[in-house]
Design a protein around this motif. Structure first.
Motif, PDB file in Angstrom:
ATOM      1  N   HIS A   1       0.833  -1.189   0.000  1.00 30.61           N
ATOM      2  CA  HIS A   1       0.000   0.000   0.000  1.00 30.61           C
ATOM      3  C   HIS A   1       0.874   1.248   0.000  1.00 30.61           C
ATOM      4  CE1 HIS A   1       0.911  -0.599   4.272  1.00 30.61           C
ATOM      5  NE2 HIS A   1       0.820   0.704   4.360  1.00 30.61           N
ATOM      6  N   ASN A   2       0.257   2.338  -0.374  1.00 30.53           N
ATOM      7  CA  ASN A   2       0.964   3.611  -0.446  1.00 30.53           C
ATOM      8  C   ASN A   2       0.378   4.555   0.591  1.00 30.53           C
ATOM      9  OD1 ASN A   2       2.466   3.040  -3.008  1.00 30.53           O
ATOM     10  ND2 ASN A   2       0.379   2.751  -3.710  1.00 30.53           N
TER      11      ASN A   2
ATOM     12  N   LYS B   1      -5.917  12.409  -8.776  1.00 33.99           N
ATOM     13  CA  LYS B   1      -7.189  12.306  -9.497  1.00 33.99           C
ATOM     14  C   LYS B   1      -7.315  13.412 -10.536  1.00 33.99           C
ATOM     15  CE  LYS B   1      -9.906   9.813  -6.089  1.00 33.99           C
ATOM     16  NZ  LYS B   1     -11.043   9.861  -5.129  1.00 33.99           N
TER      17      LYS B   1
ATOM     18  N   SER C   1       0.738   4.450 -19.623  1.00 29.89           N
ATOM     19  CA  SER C   1       1.513   3.936 -18.487  1.00 29.89           C
ATOM     20  C   SER C   1       1.311   4.800 -17.249  1.00 29.89           C
ATOM     21  CB  SER C   1       2.995   3.864 -18.853  1.00 29.89           C
ATOM     22  OG  SER C   1       3.761   3.438 -17.760  1.00 29.89           O
ATOM     23  N   ARG C   2       1.327   6.105 -17.436  1.00 28.24           N
ATOM     24  CA  ARG C   2       1.118   7.029 -16.320  1.00 28.24           C
ATOM     25  C   ARG C   2      -0.303   6.884 -15.759  1.00 28.24           C
ATOM     26  NH1 ARG C   2       3.817   9.885 -12.327  1.00 28.24           N
ATOM     27  NH2 ARG C   2       2.609  11.711 -11.814  1.00 28.24           N
TER      28      ARG C   2
ATOM     29  N   ARG D   1      -2.113   4.124 -15.755  1.00 29.73           N
ATOM     30  CA  ARG D   1      -2.128   2.887 -14.960  1.00 29.73           C
ATOM     31  C   ARG D   1      -1.430   3.089 -13.616  1.00 29.73           C
ATOM     32  NH1 ARG D   1      -1.046   0.880 -19.991  1.00 29.73           N
ATOM     33  NH2 ARG D   1       1.174   0.635 -19.537  1.00 29.73           N
ATOM     34  N   TYR D   2      -0.313   3.810 -13.618  1.00 36.21           N
ATOM     35  CA  TYR D   2       0.417   4.091 -12.381  1.00 36.21           C
ATOM     36  C   TYR D   2      -0.456   4.869 -11.397  1.00 36.21           C
ATOM     37  CZ  TYR D   2       3.647   6.555  -9.285  1.00 36.21           C
ATOM     38  OH  TYR D   2       4.264   7.094  -8.176  1.00 36.21           O
TER      39      TYR D   2
ATOM     40  N   GLU E   1      -3.752   5.169 -11.343  1.00 37.32           N
ATOM     41  CA  GLU E   1      -4.879   4.335 -10.899  1.00 37.32           C
ATOM     42  C   GLU E   1      -4.446   3.374  -9.810  1.00 37.32           C
ATOM     43  OE1 GLU E   1      -7.544   4.135 -15.009  1.00 37.32           O
ATOM     44  OE2 GLU E   1      -5.981   2.629 -14.667  1.00 37.32           O
ATOM     45  N   ASN E   2      -3.286   2.756  -9.979  1.00 43.64           N
ATOM     46  CA  ASN E   2      -2.780   1.809  -8.988  1.00 43.64           C
ATOM     47  C   ASN E   2      -2.443   2.505  -7.668  1.00 43.64           C
ATOM     48  OD1 ASN E   2      -1.873  -0.850  -8.149  1.00 43.64           O
ATOM     49  ND2 ASN E   2       0.182   0.041  -8.218  1.00 43.64           N
ATOM     50  N   MET E   3      -1.826   3.671  -7.751  1.00 38.96           N
ATOM     51  CA  MET E   3      -1.478   4.413  -6.538  1.00 38.96           C
ATOM     52  C   MET E   3      -2.729   4.791  -5.756  1.00 38.96           C
ATOM     53  SD  MET E   3       1.816   4.710  -6.183  1.00 38.96           S
ATOM     54  CE  MET E   3       2.146   6.137  -5.181  1.00 38.96           C
TER      55      MET E   3
ATOM     56  N   LYS F   1      -5.709   3.328  -5.960  1.00 41.39           N
ATOM     57  CA  LYS F   1      -6.400   2.112  -5.517  1.00 41.39           C
ATOM     58  C   LYS F   1      -5.762   1.516  -4.264  1.00 41.39           C
ATOM     59  CE  LYS F   1      -6.012  -1.800  -7.803  1.00 41.39           C
ATOM     60  NZ  LYS F   1      -6.068  -2.768  -8.895  1.00 41.39           N
ATOM     61  N   THR F   2      -4.451   1.587  -4.164  1.00 45.23           N
ATOM     62  CA  THR F   2      -3.747   0.955  -3.036  1.00 45.23           C
ATOM     63  C   THR F   2      -3.413   1.942  -1.921  1.00 45.23           C
ATOM     64  OG1 THR F   2      -1.584   1.273  -4.072  1.00 45.23           O
ATOM     65  CG2 THR F   2      -2.750  -0.801  -4.550  1.00 45.23           C
TER      66      THR F   2
END
Length: 167
Positions: free
Chosen positions: A2-3, A14, A59-60, A62-63, A65-67, A69-70
């Protein structure tokens, strides 16, 4: 994994995500389409550059979104006499015999060239929650560390002026 991010970090991410999805993505897709029309794709630099830019944007996205989400939301607030997130910390580095000032920030806003140090770094972990006068050992790795003394703490706040790092 997690971040640890502040609410402001998530808000800035966002906003960037919306910009990349709504404005930049259609523009980059149009550039790929235009460059493809130039002909032979094997020797078409414009097409390769447009595809590269489109892929970097994806790529950015996806990065980010992942940040988001976690993310685990943290406040980083500390007592008035303790080091907290976004505070400016003046330390005496014993090894160098010099005084230095750093700002403690989240990992996504760190910038060593501007003395913005992550709260997850060895320095950040060591000073977080400490007081003026505390002498700390900063362990960089198993073979090297150094001592610092906290000389001053100037309270800071997360006003959103520190940008999110790009990669």
């Amino acid at each position: 994994m997690h971040n640890e991010l502040t609410q402001k970090d998530i808000q800035l991410m966002k906003e960037e995500l919306d910009y990349r999805r709504i404005q930049l993505r259609p523009q980059l897709l149009e550039e790929v389409k235009t460059a493809r029309a130039f002909g032979d794709l094997s020797e078409n630099f414009e097409y390769k550059a447009a595809k590269r830019d489109k892929n970097r944007n994806e790529s950015r996205i996806r990065y980010l979104e992942n940040m988001i989400k976690t993310a685990v939301v943290i406040t980083g607030e500390a007592d008035a006499d303790k080091v907290g997130l976004f505070d400016f910390v003046t330390v005496w580095v014993e090894e160098d015999e010099e005084e230095q000032e750093y700002q403690l920030v989240t990992t996504v806003r760190q910038d060593a060239l501007k003395n913005r140090i992550s709260n997850q770094s060895p320095f950040g972990k060591a000073v977080l929650g400490k007081r003026v006068g505390d002498r700390l050992y900063i362990e960089v790795n198993e073979n090297y560390g150094y001592y610092v003394v906290i000389r001053a703490i100037k309270k800071g706040e997360d006003d959103g002026s520190i940008p999110i790092n790009s990669f």
